[in-house]
Design an enzyme around this catalytic site. Structure first.
Site, short mmCIF file in Angstrom:
data_model
loop_
_atom_site.label_atom_id
_atom_site.label_comp_id
_atom_site.label_asym_id
_atom_site.label_seq_id
_atom_site.Cartn_x
_atom_site.Cartn_y
_atom_site.Cartn_z
N GLY A 99 1.03 -1.27 -0.07
CA GLY A 99 0.00 0.07 0.10
C GLY A 99 0.84 1.29 0.11
O GLY A 99 0.94 1.82 -1.08
N SER A 196 4.00 -5.60 -3.95
CA SER A 196 3.85 -4.32 -4.18
C SER A 196 4.66 -3.50 -2.97
O SER A 196 5.95 -3.84 -2.87
CB SER A 196 2.50 -3.73 -3.89
N TYR A 197 4.19 -2.58 -2.15
CA TYR A 197 5.12 -1.93 -1.13
C TYR A 197 5.46 -2.99 0.05
O TYR A 197 6.52 -2.75 0.80
CB TYR A 197 4.23 -0.93 -0.59
N ASP A 405 1.94 -5.11 -15.35
CA ASP A 405 1.88 -4.30 -14.34
C ASP A 405 2.56 -2.83 -14.86
O ASP A 405 3.67 -3.02 -15.02
CB ASP A 405 2.39 -4.80 -13.30
N HIS A 457 -0.34 -6.92 -11.60
CA HIS A 457 0.39 -6.35 -10.11
C HIS A 457 0.20 -7.55 -9.31
O HIS A 457 0.74 -7.90 -8.37
CB HIS A 457 -0.43 -5.24 -9.69
#
Length: 484
Positions: A99, A196-197, A405, A457
């Site tokens: 996030g 992701s994060y 992505d 993603h």
């Protein structure tokens, strides 16, 4: 893990009454008796059945809160699924979403790699035949505090100290305390995964575990073997360079905008110029017309006020570099976040997973918290030194990348992996799945990099069968097929 005396008694009863009309009754009795052998500390977290859960196959699952500070002011929420077979022998895999501010329950567990996926109408569940608990005991945690059902009773936790270091410390404490509640997994091989994060969260947690394992006088031993991250934010320079080049090379932006951004942007700079911010804003404006997280997938057309509605683009918060952070994700059904929020905001669902303990039950559960994203302190801009350290530490490290992505594109990941200048072990080549090219793979001394063809993603959502093959190969050391 069940008491062997109880198990033997079950076998005896089933054998004795195998010709009886009452067989089902005895099987049910045996299952209940076996489950009662779990310590009460675990049994109180057992999820008996979720609303809308299919009657078969049987799923052994637990959920609840684990305190992460010396008092009781801060706790992380978890959802745990035992492996579908031989759980006492299978590794333990912790999954983290990023996030920052996105829920591992809402993404990883409910729409990606967990055994129970929320239906499109948000009413019930269906079994995921590609669930990763085929390969491991699967643990999801909502992190950091303030995300999902995780909570803190101290407001400054969310406004002053929320950064990568704080998150790593909380997640480490969660893991230590969870293993105390489930001691039967303390000696299992332990792996960390995320996307992701979580490209920050995962290696930083691995580093903390690795360092503290070396001081057995103060910290418990955690049997960490390695980690795997997908489309991971890793190094701001290479990730930003990759984002821009991917947008141009995949016909999202014009030659003129690409040339302008290259001219005015110095992605190595701590602070971007106004001209660079303006150019990157224009890149995101073009991406707002499609799904940046899966550029060939349809966008969601539902008029929703979900925290992940694409109508909110571009996001209203930026990091210190001006690069906008992800809040939404793509998938086969780009509206899935709406269904997830409908399901987990039901009172009967929250009661079944013990979700409201210690938190304000009137607070709406969201797939991603805009508030957490807005208050997060972005203080770490590169994880390359962490990778160098952990490679020397002998951990098994895989990076995978869905190649459609646009948010954390394959180009940027290739750049930062190549910058580590690791010796080449096996050159770039195709791997196969169901007689088709599943993606490409290159192996370095210390890191394996795998692409997944046609995935965005959220690789386990977009390409679930390929993702299951990927995690199987990672955990078992059996190579991905290189022939049809």
């Amino acid at each position: 893990m069940a008491n062997p005396l109880v198990s033997n008694k079950c076998l005896f009863l089933i054998s004795l009454f195998s010709m009886s009309l009452f067989l089902d009754h005895y099987i049910i009795t045996c299952i209940i008796a076996s489950e009662d052998q779990y310590p009460q500390s675990q049994e109180s977290d057992r999820v008996i059945k979720l609303p809308g859960q299919p009657p078969s196959p049987p799923i052994s699952q637990f959920s609840g809160h684990i305190n992460v500070d010396p008092g009781t002011r801060r706790a992380l929420f978890y959802w745990f699924f035992e492996a579908q077979s031989e759980s006492s022998k299978m590794p333990l895999l912790l999954w983290l979403n990023g996030g920052p501010g996105c829920s591992s329950v809402g993404y990883g567990a409910a729409v990606e790699l967990g055994p129970l996926r929320v239906d499109k109408n948000g009413v019930g569940l269906h079994f995921n035949k590609y669930a990763w608990n085929k390969e491991a005991n699967l643990l999801f945690v909502e992190s950091p505090v303030g995300v999902g059902f995780s909570y803190t009773n101290t407001s400054s936790d969310l406004t002053k100290v929320l950064d990568d270091g704080f998150v790593a410390e909380d997640t480490y404490n969660f893991l230590v305390n969870w293993l105390q509640r489930f001691p039967q997994f303390q000696t299992h091989d332990f792996f960390i995964a995320g996307e992701s994060y979580a490209g920050h969260y995962v290696p930083q947690l691995a580093e903390l575990v690795h360092d503290r394992n070396r001081d057995r006088t103060k910290y418990p031993m955690i049997n960490l073997k390695g980690f795997i991250v997908g489309n991971p934010e890793t190094d701001d320079y290479y990730d930003s360079k990759g984002l821009l080049e991917y947008a141009w090379s995949h016909a999202v932006i014009s030659d003129q905008l690409y040339d302008k951004a290259k001219t005015v942007c110095d992605f190595k700079s701590f602070n971007w110029s106004n001209e660079c911010n303006s150019a990157i804003d224009q890149v995101f404006e073009k991406y707002a017309e499609i799904d940046i997280y899966n550029i060939y997938a349809p966008s969601c057309l539902i008029n929703s006020k979900s925290s992940l509605s694409h109508s909110s683009w571009p996001p209203d918060s930026v990091n210190n570099h001006g690069l906008r952070r992800s809040r939404a994700f793509g998938g086969y059904d780009p509206c899935f976040s709406t269904y997830i929020e409908e399901y987990f905001n039901r009172a009967d669902v929250q009661a079944s997973i013990h979700a409201n303990k210690g938190r304000n039950s009137s607070t709406k559960w969201m797939v991603c918290s805009n508030y957490i994203h807005g208050t997060y302190n972005f203080t770490v801009f590169s994880l390359l030194s962490t990778y160098t350290k952990l490679i020397k530490g002998g951990l098994k490290i895989w990076i995978y990348s869905g190649d459609t992505d646009g948010r954390v594109p394959v180009i940027g990941s290739r750049y930062w992996i190549e910058s580590l200048s690791l010796p080449l072990k096996s050159p770039w080549h195709s791997w196969y799945h169901n007689r088709q090219v599943g993606g490409r793979i290159v192996e370095y001394e210390g890191i394996t990099f795998v692409t997944v063809r046609g995935a965005g993603h959220l690789v386990p959502l977009n390409k679930p069968s390929e993702a299951l093959s990927l995690i199987h190969s990672f955990l078992t050391a059996q190579p991905l097929p290189i022939h049809t």
